[in-house]
Structures are given as C-alpha cells and as structure tokens.
Design a protein around this motif. Structure first.
Motif, mmCIF file in Angstrom:
data_model
loop_
_atom_site.group_PDB
_atom_site.id
_atom_site.type_symbol
_atom_site.label_atom_id
_atom_site.label_comp_id
_atom_site.label_asym_id
_atom_site.label_seq_id
_atom_site.Cartn_x
_atom_site.Cartn_y
_atom_site.Cartn_z
ATOM 1 N N PHE A 65 0.847 -1.186 0.000
ATOM 2 C CA PHE A 65 0.000 0.000 0.000
ATOM 3 C C PHE A 65 0.887 1.242 0.000
ATOM 4 N N TYR A 66 0.305 2.368 -0.364
ATOM 5 C CA TYR A 66 1.053 3.624 -0.436
ATOM 6 C C TYR A 66 0.402 4.665 0.476
ATOM 7 N N LEU A 67 -0.755 5.156 0.091
ATOM 8 C CA LEU A 67 -1.469 6.130 0.918
ATOM 9 C C LEU A 67 -2.664 5.495 1.633
ATOM 10 N N LEU A 68 -2.745 4.179 1.567
ATOM 11 C CA LEU A 68 -3.778 3.441 2.281
ATOM 12 C C LEU A 68 -3.122 2.584 3.355
ATOM 13 N N SER A 69 -3.861 2.289 4.391
ATOM 14 C CA SER A 69 -3.356 1.395 5.438
ATOM 15 C C SER A 69 -3.999 0.020 5.269
ATOM 16 N N GLU A 70 -3.413 -0.967 5.905
ATOM 17 C CA GLU A 70 -3.976 -2.316 5.837
ATOM 18 C C GLU A 70 -5.378 -2.349 6.446
ATOM 19 N N SER A 71 -5.586 -1.582 7.511
ATOM 20 C CA SER A 71 -6.909 -1.570 8.149
ATOM 21 C C SER A 71 -7.964 -0.960 7.220
ATOM 22 N N GLN A 72 -7.580 0.059 6.450
ATOM 23 C CA GLN A 72 -8.522 0.652 5.490
ATOM 24 C C GLN A 72 -8.879 -0.344 4.390
ATOM 25 N N ILE A 73 -7.881 -1.077 3.914
ATOM 26 C CA ILE A 73 -8.129 -2.094 2.890
ATOM 27 C C ILE A 73 -9.047 -3.181 3.438
ATOM 28 N N ARG A 74 -8.777 -3.636 4.652
ATOM 29 C CA ARG A 74 -9.607 -4.687 5.257
ATOM 30 C C ARG A 74 -11.048 -4.213 5.443
ATOM 31 N N SER A 75 -11.199 -2.949 5.796
ATOM 32 C CA SER A 75 -12.542 -2.387 5.959
ATOM 33 C C SER A 75 -13.302 -2.402 4.636
ATOM 34 N N MET A 76 -12.611 -2.063 3.555
ATOM 35 C CA MET A 76 -13.256 -2.081 2.234
ATOM 36 C C MET A 76 -13.647 -3.497 1.833
ATOM 37 N N VAL A 77 -12.723 -4.439 2.017
ATOM 38 C CA VAL A 77 -12.987 -5.825 1.614
ATOM 39 C C VAL A 77 -14.158 -6.419 2.391
ATOM 40 N N SER A 78 -14.261 -6.084 3.661
ATOM 41 C CA SER A 78 -15.315 -6.660 4.502
ATOM 42 C C SER A 78 -16.630 -5.883 4.427
ATOM 43 N N SER A 79 -16.676 -4.821 3.620
ATOM 44 C CA SER A 79 -17.905 -4.027 3.496
ATOM 45 C C SER A 79 -19.051 -4.877 2.952
ATOM 46 N N ARG A 80 -20.266 -4.555 3.373
ATOM 47 C CA ARG A 80 -21.419 -5.385 3.002
ATOM 48 C C ARG A 80 -21.877 -5.148 1.564
ATOM 49 N N ASP A 81 -21.583 -3.952 1.009
ATOM 50 C CA ASP A 81 -22.009 -3.665 -0.361
ATOM 51 C C ASP A 81 -21.104 -2.593 -0.962
ATOM 52 N N VAL A 82 -21.327 -2.289 -2.243
ATOM 53 C CA VAL A 82 -20.473 -1.321 -2.941
ATOM 54 C C VAL A 82 -20.593 0.068 -2.316
ATOM 55 N N GLY A 83 -21.802 0.439 -1.905
ATOM 56 C CA GLY A 83 -21.986 1.746 -1.276
ATOM 57 C C GLY A 83 -21.118 1.908 -0.042
ATOM 58 N N SER A 84 -20.998 0.852 0.741
ATOM 59 C CA SER A 84 -20.160 0.897 1.945
ATOM 60 C C SER A 84 -18.682 1.006 1.583
ATOM 61 N N ILE A 85 -18.282 0.348 0.494
ATOM 62 C CA ILE A 85 -16.890 0.465 0.035
ATOM 63 C C ILE A 85 -16.595 1.911 -0.348
ATOM 64 N N LEU A 86 -17.507 2.517 -1.101
ATOM 65 C CA LEU A 86 -17.309 3.911 -1.521
ATOM 66 C C LEU A 86 -17.250 4.839 -0.312
ATOM 67 N N ASP A 87 -18.057 4.556 0.703
ATOM 68 C CA ASP A 87 -18.004 5.357 1.933
ATOM 69 C C ASP A 87 -16.632 5.239 2.594
ATOM 70 N N SER A 88 -16.066 4.031 2.576
ATOM 71 C CA SER A 88 -14.728 3.824 3.148
ATOM 72 C C SER A 88 -13.671 4.577 2.347
ATOM 73 N N VAL A 89 -13.808 4.557 1.020
ATOM 74 C CA VAL A 89 -12.854 5.269 0.161
ATOM 75 C C VAL A 89 -12.917 6.770 0.435
ATOM 76 N N LYS A 90 -14.115 7.287 0.666
ATOM 77 C CA LYS A 90 -14.289 8.723 0.915
ATOM 78 C C LYS A 90 -13.533 9.190 2.156
ATOM 79 N N GLU A 91 -13.272 8.280 3.068
ATOM 80 C CA GLU A 91 -12.560 8.630 4.299
ATOM 81 C C GLU A 91 -11.043 8.608 4.123
ATOM 82 N N THR A 92 -10.569 8.245 2.934
ATOM 83 C CA THR A 92 -9.134 8.184 2.665
ATOM 84 C C THR A 92 -8.707 9.356 1.783
ATOM 85 N N PHE A 93 -7.427 9.424 1.497
ATOM 86 C CA PHE A 93 -6.888 10.432 0.582
ATOM 87 C C PHE A 93 -7.610 10.399 -0.760
#
Length: 348
Positions: free
Chosen positions: A241-269
């Motif tokens: 990873f570069y500007l993402l952390s492992e915990s952020q990646i894990r949060s995206m992977v474990s998200s229940r749907d695409v909308g939740s993934i996008l919400d996680s991305v919005k909290e990053t750079f």
C-alpha cells in the motif's frame, strides 16, 4: 557522467514526442465525431496516420489496436535513450502491456483459438522491447493452456502463472491467471522504485504507489459487484500500500455492499477523486481518470522543477498513455452510440 549528460538525448526525444501529442481542442473535436470513419479522417496528419492508413472499414477494435501500437512506439523510443540506471524502472512500468498480452493469450488458448487469431490480438512490439517476443510466438503455437504456460518457465511470470494454472486446473476459470499476474505486476512496480537513485525516487514512487492503491480499490469494488467472497478478494489484491493502510483495505474488503466500500474510500486520501455518476462502472471510470489526471499534474510539476530526472520521461509516457486512453474511450463511445457530452465528461 553528470545528470545533464545522462539525460540530454532522452530529453530531446521526450520533447519531440511531447510536441506530437494531440491538444485538448483536437481531442474534444474527435469526441464529437459521428462515425469511426470521421474519427480516422480527423487523425490524418497526426502520429497515428501511418498506422490507420491501411485500415479499411474501421471498427473500434482495429483503431484501438493502432492507438496502442503508437503508444508502444513512444515508450520504445524513450526507453532506448533513457539512462541505464532508470531503465529497469521504466520497463517495469510499461510491463502492464505485456501482462495484458499474457492474459489475452491464456484466454484465447482456453477457448481453442488458432495461432493466427491469437497473434492478431497481441501487441508483440512490447514483447520485443521486454525480450519475450519469441516466447509469445512459441506459446501461441502451443497445444493448450498448460503447454503455453510451460513456455514462460524461468521468466518473472513463472510463479504467477504456476499459481494461476493450479487454480485453472481446479476450476477451469482463467480469472486466477488475471489475479496472479496483476498482483505480480503491481508488486514489481513498487519494488522497482527501491533501486532508483534518490533524485528519481519521488516521482516514481508517486506513480507506482498511487497506481497500486487505485488497483486495490477498483479490484475490491469490482469483486463486490461480482459477489466474490472476501477471501477471494484478498487473494486478488496486493499486500503493498502507499497512501492506504492495511486496516482501510480490510474495511473495504469486509464491506457489506459497494456503497459501503465507496463510503470507506471517501474517508481516505482518494475520497477527493470520487464523484457520483449514473452507475457504479461510470463512477469507477471517472475515479480512475481523475487519479490519472492528478498523477500527471504532480509529475509535470516535478519535471519542471527538476528536468534531469525520471519525471521528464514519465511525463511524456503518461501523457501519451492518457491520450490513448482518451482515443480508446472516444472510439468505443462512437461505436456504442454515446452522445459527445457523455464521452467528453470521462476524458482525462
């Protein structure tokens, strides 16, 4: 040898290629074409003319093949004149084109395509640059997927192909080759930065790091759309990873749907590059192109500040790459009957 002497020839070639790029007005005009014939006609007098001159009854696939060949020509010229100590890093960057060739080769082999059909789809010009052209030709002649994979023994692709073959034999799905090869490419891209001189590392790391992060984000989104289980998604992405952390990646992977993934991305750079579009695919396309634009602007700034570095060569390669992405989008849009406005909003 001084940096000025090392880079002098490469900067001259880069300047020539930069002058041949299509300007924004020309790209916008192409996006307004009503047919592929009109698009090909408008490209007369450009760097693409000689490649398009032999195409009769153009379709998007034929034009896009020519566009990529022109991009590879530029990469070949830049590599030929680049300083030796940065050449490996540049080669590792354009290696994604060879990975695309491998993925096409494997898919066509799995479908039983003929030798001539396979060769017509491959960009052997990039394999000539990277030294594997002969192996691709040999693999295209092979009797099946397993025999084709055997041809690439003792190359950098052997571990990924062996892993993919094992899963292919279990499932008969070629997607595992894609997973392994893509992961190998992005891991190698980041690793290649380490060997660069300090003055060149900043631009190369920005490019490699952001491309790795975006690959992971987009892979996670598409995996969710395809309803892949989390363990398969983890298998498909990199562990770098570069500007993402492992915990952020894990949060995206474990998200229940695409909308939740996008919400996680919005909290990053990378949240700044997300814009709501009519569909998830359009959202992903716009996201990727906004990141590309950001990278180009940053590397162009580095080139201006320190011209005798890898940033000057990356700048022209990335600009050519963006131009070809735009041309591919325009030609596809025309063939699919998109409105010019719908095409233009996704241009880089």
């Amino acid at each position: 040898m001084t940096r000025v002497a090392e880079y002098s020839q490469a900067l001259i070639k880069a300047s020539v290629e930069r002058s041949r790029l299509l300007n924004k007005r020309r790209i916008k005009s192409l996006a307004e074409c009503r047919s592929l014939d009109e698009m090909a006609s408008q490209l007369r007098g450009t760097a693409y003319e000689s490649l398009l001159s032999d195409i009769r009854e153009p379709n998007a696939a034929k034009l896009q093949y020519a566009f990529k060949e022109e991009m590879i020509r530029v990469c070949k010229k830049i590599l030929a004149y680049s300083p030796k100590r940065i050449r490996d890093s540049l080669e590792n960057y354009i290696r994604y084109l060879e990975v695309e060739n491998l993925e096409i080769l494997i898919k066509m082999k799995s479908m039983g395509a003929s030798y001539d059909s396979i060769l017509s789809m491959l960009h052997l010009s990039v394999d000539e640059i990277l030294g594997l052209k002969g192996r691709f030709i040999q693999a295209a002649k092979a009797s099946g997927v397993s025999s084709a994979i055997e041809v690439f023994r003792n190359t950098i692709y052997e571990p990924a192909l062996s892993e993919g073959l094992r899963r292919y034999e279990e499932t008969r799905s070629t997607r595992f080759f894609d997973f392994s090869l893509d992961r190998t490419y992005y891991d190698g891209l980041l690793n290649s930065v380490k060997s660069l001189p300090k003055a060149d590392r900043k631009a190369a790391l920005l490019l490699a790091g952001m491309r790795v992060d975006v690959f992971n984000i987009i892979t996670i989104i598409r995996s969710k759309l395809l309803d892949y289980p989390p363990h398969l998604t983890f298998w498909a992405i990199t562990r770098r990873f570069y500007l993402l952390s492992e915990s952020q990646i894990r949060s995206m992977v474990s998200s229940r749907d695409v909308g939740s993934i996008l919400d996680s991305v919005k909290e990053t750079f990378y949240g700044r590059f997300l814009t709501q579009q009519r569909s998830i695919e359009e959202t992903v396309m716009a996201f990727e192109r906004k990141v590309d634009s950001f990278i180009m602007k940053r590397i162009n700034g580095m080139r201006i500040a320190e011209p005798f570095t890898i940033s000057s060569l990356l700048d022209v390669i990335l600009r050519k790459e963006a131009e070809v992405k735009n041309l591919i989008l325009i030609s596809s849009g025309i063939e699919f009957g998109w409105k010019p406005g719908d095409i233009s909003k996704f241009l880089i």
